[in-house]
Design a protein around this motif. Structure first.
Motif, PDB file in Angstrom:
ATOM      1  N   ASN A   4       0.952  -1.185  -0.047  1.00  0.00           N
ATOM      2  CA  ASN A   4      -0.174   0.497  -0.092  1.00  0.00           C
ATOM      3  C   ASN A   4       1.428   1.103   0.353  1.00  0.00           C
ATOM      4  O   ASN A   4       0.593   2.348  -0.247  1.00  0.00           O
ATOM      5  CB  ASN A   4      -1.026   0.148   0.768  1.00  0.00           C
ATOM      6  CG  ASN A   4      -2.149  -0.679   1.285  1.00  0.00           C
ATOM      7  OD1 ASN A   4      -2.341  -1.165   0.049  1.00  0.00           O
ATOM      8  ND2 ASN A   4      -3.043  -1.025   1.842  1.00  0.00           N
ATOM      9  N   MET A   5       2.062   1.165   0.811  1.00  0.00           N
ATOM     10  CA  MET A   5       3.180   1.824   0.516  1.00  0.00           C
ATOM     11  C   MET A   5       3.573   2.502  -1.122  1.00  0.00           C
ATOM     12  O   MET A   5       3.461   3.227  -1.301  1.00  0.00           O
ATOM     13  CB  MET A   5       4.183   2.049   1.335  1.00  0.00           C
ATOM     14  CG  MET A   5       4.112   1.952   3.220  1.00  0.00           C
ATOM     15  SD  MET A   5       4.680   1.982   4.232  1.00  0.00           S
ATOM     16  CE  MET A   5       5.634   0.674   3.742  1.00  0.00           C
ATOM     17  N   VAL A   6       3.805   1.309  -1.136  1.00  0.00           N
ATOM     18  CA  VAL A   6       3.687   1.800  -2.996  1.00  0.00           C
ATOM     19  C   VAL A   6       3.024   2.369  -4.079  1.00  0.00           C
ATOM     20  O   VAL A   6       3.635   3.155  -4.829  1.00  0.00           O
ATOM     21  CB  VAL A   6       5.100  -0.058  -3.258  1.00  0.00           C
ATOM     22  CG1 VAL A   6       4.699  -0.344  -5.340  1.00  0.00           C
ATOM     23  CG2 VAL A   6       6.267  -0.603  -2.259  1.00  0.00           C
ATOM     24  N   GLY A   7       2.065   1.915  -3.404  1.00  0.00           N
ATOM     25  CA  GLY A   7       1.405   2.237  -4.485  1.00  0.00           C
ATOM     26  C   GLY A   7       1.254   3.773  -4.223  1.00  0.00           C
ATOM     27  O   GLY A   7       0.905   4.541  -4.885  1.00  0.00           O
ATOM     28  N   ALA A   8       1.229   4.084  -2.942  1.00  0.00           N
ATOM     29  CA  ALA A   8       1.256   5.784  -3.004  1.00  0.00           C
ATOM     30  C   ALA A   8       2.299   6.297  -3.671  1.00  0.00           C
ATOM     31  O   ALA A   8       2.699   7.460  -3.583  1.00  0.00           O
ATOM     32  CB  ALA A   8       1.719   5.928  -1.214  1.00  0.00           C
ATOM     33  N   VAL A   9       3.559   5.667  -3.590  1.00  0.00           N
ATOM     34  CA  VAL A   9       4.847   6.167  -4.047  1.00  0.00           C
ATOM     35  C   VAL A   9       4.698   6.491  -5.618  1.00  0.00           C
ATOM     36  O   VAL A   9       5.316   7.709  -6.120  1.00  0.00           O
ATOM     37  CB  VAL A   9       6.700   5.426  -3.489  1.00  0.00           C
ATOM     38  CG1 VAL A   9       7.423   5.128  -4.327  1.00  0.00           C
ATOM     39  CG2 VAL A   9       6.795   5.073  -2.285  1.00  0.00           C
ATOM     40  N   ILE A  10       4.036   5.406  -6.344  1.00  0.00           N
ATOM     41  CA  ILE A  10       3.654   5.588  -7.226  1.00  0.00           C
ATOM     42  C   ILE A  10       3.097   7.131  -8.083  1.00  0.00           C
ATOM     43  O   ILE A  10       3.194   7.653  -8.736  1.00  0.00           O
ATOM     44  CB  ILE A  10       2.535   4.489  -8.147  1.00  0.00           C
ATOM     45  CG1 ILE A  10       3.797   2.803  -7.866  1.00  0.00           C
ATOM     46  CG2 ILE A  10       2.499   4.603  -9.844  1.00  0.00           C
ATOM     47  CD1 ILE A  10       3.650   1.552  -7.956  1.00  0.00           C
ATOM     48  N   GLU A  11       1.895   7.331  -7.000  1.00  0.00           N
ATOM     49  CA  GLU A  11       1.283   8.342  -7.131  1.00  0.00           C
ATOM     50  C   GLU A  11       2.164   9.576  -6.745  1.00  0.00           C
ATOM     51  O   GLU A  11       2.434  10.351  -7.177  1.00  0.00           O
ATOM     52  CB  GLU A  11      -0.375   8.598  -6.189  1.00  0.00           C
ATOM     53  CG  GLU A  11      -0.966   7.448  -6.384  1.00  0.00           C
ATOM     54  CD  GLU A  11      -2.081   7.463  -5.688  1.00  0.00           C
ATOM     55  OE1 GLU A  11      -3.140   7.002  -6.106  1.00  0.00           O
ATOM     56  OE2 GLU A  11      -1.994   8.012  -4.404  1.00  0.00           O
ATOM     57  N   ARG A  12       2.888   9.100  -5.769  1.00  0.00           N
ATOM     58  CA  ARG A  12       4.260  10.964  -6.057  1.00  0.00           C
ATOM     59  C   ARG A  12       5.089  11.136  -6.966  1.00  0.00           C
ATOM     60  O   ARG A  12       5.288  12.634  -7.247  1.00  0.00           O
ATOM     61  CB  ARG A  12       4.668  10.255  -3.779  1.00  0.00           C
ATOM     62  CG  ARG A  12       4.055  10.395  -3.243  1.00  0.00           C
ATOM     63  CD  ARG A  12       4.662  10.508  -2.060  1.00  0.00           C
ATOM     64  NE  ARG A  12       5.701  10.759  -1.851  1.00  0.00           N
ATOM     65  CZ  ARG A  12       6.111  12.150  -1.093  1.00  0.00           C
ATOM     66  NH1 ARG A  12       4.812  12.952  -0.663  1.00  0.00           N
ATOM     67  NH2 ARG A  12       7.539  12.612  -0.907  1.00  0.00           N
ATOM     68  N   ILE A  13       5.363  10.178  -7.531  1.00  0.00           N
ATOM     69  CA  ILE A  13       6.020  10.008  -8.696  1.00  0.00           C
ATOM     70  C   ILE A  13       5.585  10.514 -10.017  1.00  0.00           C
ATOM     71  O   ILE A  13       6.539  11.234 -10.522  1.00  0.00           O
ATOM     72  CB  ILE A  13       7.334   8.672  -8.830  1.00  0.00           C
ATOM     73  CG1 ILE A  13       7.869   8.216  -7.557  1.00  0.00           C
ATOM     74  CG2 ILE A  13       7.942   8.745 -10.246  1.00  0.00           C
ATOM     75  CD1 ILE A  13       9.252   8.996  -6.790  1.00  0.00           C
ATOM     76  N   THR A  14       4.504  10.231 -10.469  1.00  0.00           N
ATOM     77  CA  THR A  14       3.891   9.980 -11.165  1.00  0.00           C
ATOM     78  C   THR A  14       3.585  12.031 -11.199  1.00  0.00           C
ATOM     79  O   THR A  14       2.233  11.559 -12.124  1.00  0.00           O
ATOM     80  CB  THR A  14       2.959   8.513 -11.555  1.00  0.00           C
ATOM     81  OG1 THR A  14       1.842   8.405 -11.103  1.00  0.00           O
ATOM     82  CG2 THR A  14       3.979   7.802 -11.709  1.00  0.00           C
ATOM     83  N   GLY A  15       2.416  11.601 -10.347  1.00  0.00           N
ATOM     84  CA  GLY A  15       1.372  12.429  -9.792  1.00  0.00           C
ATOM     85  C   GLY A  15      -0.040  11.671 -10.827  1.00  0.00           C
ATOM     86  O   GLY A  15      -1.297  12.772 -10.990  1.00  0.00           O
ATOM     87  N   LYS A  16      -0.540  10.755 -10.635  1.00  0.00           N
ATOM     88  CA  LYS A  16      -1.398  10.067 -10.586  1.00  0.00           C
ATOM     89  C   LYS A  16      -1.727   9.263 -10.097  1.00  0.00           C
ATOM     90  O   LYS A  16      -0.877   8.587  -9.103  1.00  0.00           O
ATOM     91  CB  LYS A  16      -1.059   9.605 -12.399  1.00  0.00           C
ATOM     92  CG  LYS A  16      -1.169  10.504 -13.736  1.00  0.00           C
ATOM     93  CD  LYS A  16      -0.280   9.437 -15.310  1.00  0.00           C
ATOM     94  CE  LYS A  16      -0.493   9.893 -16.195  1.00  0.00           C
ATOM     95  NZ  LYS A  16       0.164   9.123 -16.670  1.00  0.00           N
TER      96      LYS A  16
END
Length: 375
Positions: A173-185
């Protein structure tokens, strides 16, 4: 004469294959009676081709509707591989590195208080060697944020990061948050745009983005009976209305919330089986795909959201992942060298275990292997 002989051979092979399908279906039907199963969907790949897809039993016990091949399921922890695949795309784009300090990526301090100088990397989080645990829950990232929870230290075990395996849903669930922070999506949008749509697969993490008529009801097996898991497809509209990128991500559950059919999951599996490509469509590089499939913990055989085992089908080396949630049991396992693989999803069954896996999963894959691959 040669043409007649060729036609005869083709007919013989067709009839032989049809007989194997009938045998498979009879054995699975018998297995479902023996173990007590609500419904079951399977898909088989052989010689790099999808050769079999079939659904058994009930989609809804209450409505007495039968399961079909187009129905979709919440697939639980197989979902983690979609998060890891997304991360590998970002690694290839040089947006991040597997050896980055995970705290820098997620936006708050990630350190085991017993080993404060030891950096916990993205690679450790993806391979469940981060020393992080689920003891404080995993549906809210604040549980591990020192600025938000005074009991944050309980999220860590006594093991030094990188030295031991411990399966942990909070990791992803933290990895998903990282993806959002990096991509803005938003996480579900990223996966749809960069994995599902390129592969022409129907699925996703957000309930309201999918056709609810296609959801297979999920059932928890209790006291030899099936109980409808009403929370399995909760839309969580109120939480989504105030969604914050990089913080609200557990609402979508990168760790277990993908919804997809067995046949589309098999196509996704084929991409990994072919080291990042399905046909001419490239999702990740061969190097990234092999990294995901390479075990980082020898005893468990776990790589980056993919597991290596010979216990699913006795003595047969396979790579993949299982899932378990709301009464559902799922599995996606393949052999990247021999180019065969299996998907099975049951929406409710007796969950007894054998050799580290559910009996219903092991027996289903054994039947599929014996009848459609080995023979």
């Amino acid at each position: 004469m040669k043409k007649l002989f060729s036609t005869f051979i083709c007919l013989f092979i067709f009839l032989q294959g049809f007989a194997q399908f009938e045998k498979t279906e009879a054995e699975i039907t018998e297995l479902m009676k023996k173990i007590d199963v609500a419904g079951l969907a399977v898909a088989v790949v052989k010689n790099n081709k999808l050769i079999y897809n079939h659904s058994f039993g009930k989609k809804s016990i209450e409505n007495n509707t039968m399961l079909s091949n187009t129905d979709i399921f919440r697939i639980a922890s197989i979902s983690k591989s979609f998060a890891a695949t997304s991360i590998m795309q970002l690694v290839e784009a040089k947006k991040l590195s597997l050896d980055d300090d995970f705290g820098d990526l997620v936006g708050f301090k990630i350190r085991n208080p017993k080993y404060p100088e030891k950096v916990i990397t993205l690679r450790m989080v993806l391979s469940h060697t981060s020393s992080i645990n689920d003891s404080q829950g995993y549906f809210n990232l604040d549980v591990i944020n020192p600025a938000k929870n005074e009991n944050w230290a309980k999220c860590y075990t006594d093991k030094s990061p990188g030295t031991g395996y411990l399966y942990c849903n909070l990791n992803f669930n933290m990895v998903g948050a990282v993806i959002e922070r990096i991509t803005g999506k938003r996480y579900d949008s990223y996966v749809k745009q960069h994995i599902l749509s390129p592969l022409n697969l129907y699925g996703g993490y957000c309930v309201d983005s999918l056709d609810s008529q296609r959801f297979a009801s999920l059932y928890e097996y209790e006291n030899q009976s099936f109980k409808l898991a009403t929370a399995a497809y909760a839309p969580r509209r109120e939480e989504l209305s105030t969604y914050q990128l990089g913080h609200s991500t557990p609402i979508l559950s990168p760790t277990g919330g993908m919804k997809i059919s067995a046949v589309d999951l098999a196509k996704y599996m084929m991409m990994h089986m072919n080291y990042g490509k399905l046909g001419s469509t490239k999702i990740i590089s061969q190097k990234s795909a092999k990294q995901m499939q390479t075990a980082l913990s020898d005893e468990e055989g776990y790589g980056l959201a993919l597991l290596n085992t010979t216990n699913m089908i006795d003595g047969v080396p396979l790579t993949g992942h299982t899932g378990s949630a709301y009464g559902l049991y799922s599995a996606m396992f393949f052999d990247p060298k021999e180019k065969f693989g299996f998907v099975m999803i049951t929406n409710g069954a007796d969950g007894k275990m054998e050799k580290g896996f559910r009996v219903i999963t092991r027996e289903t894959l054994r039947i599929l292997y014996q009848n459609l691959i080995k023979n």
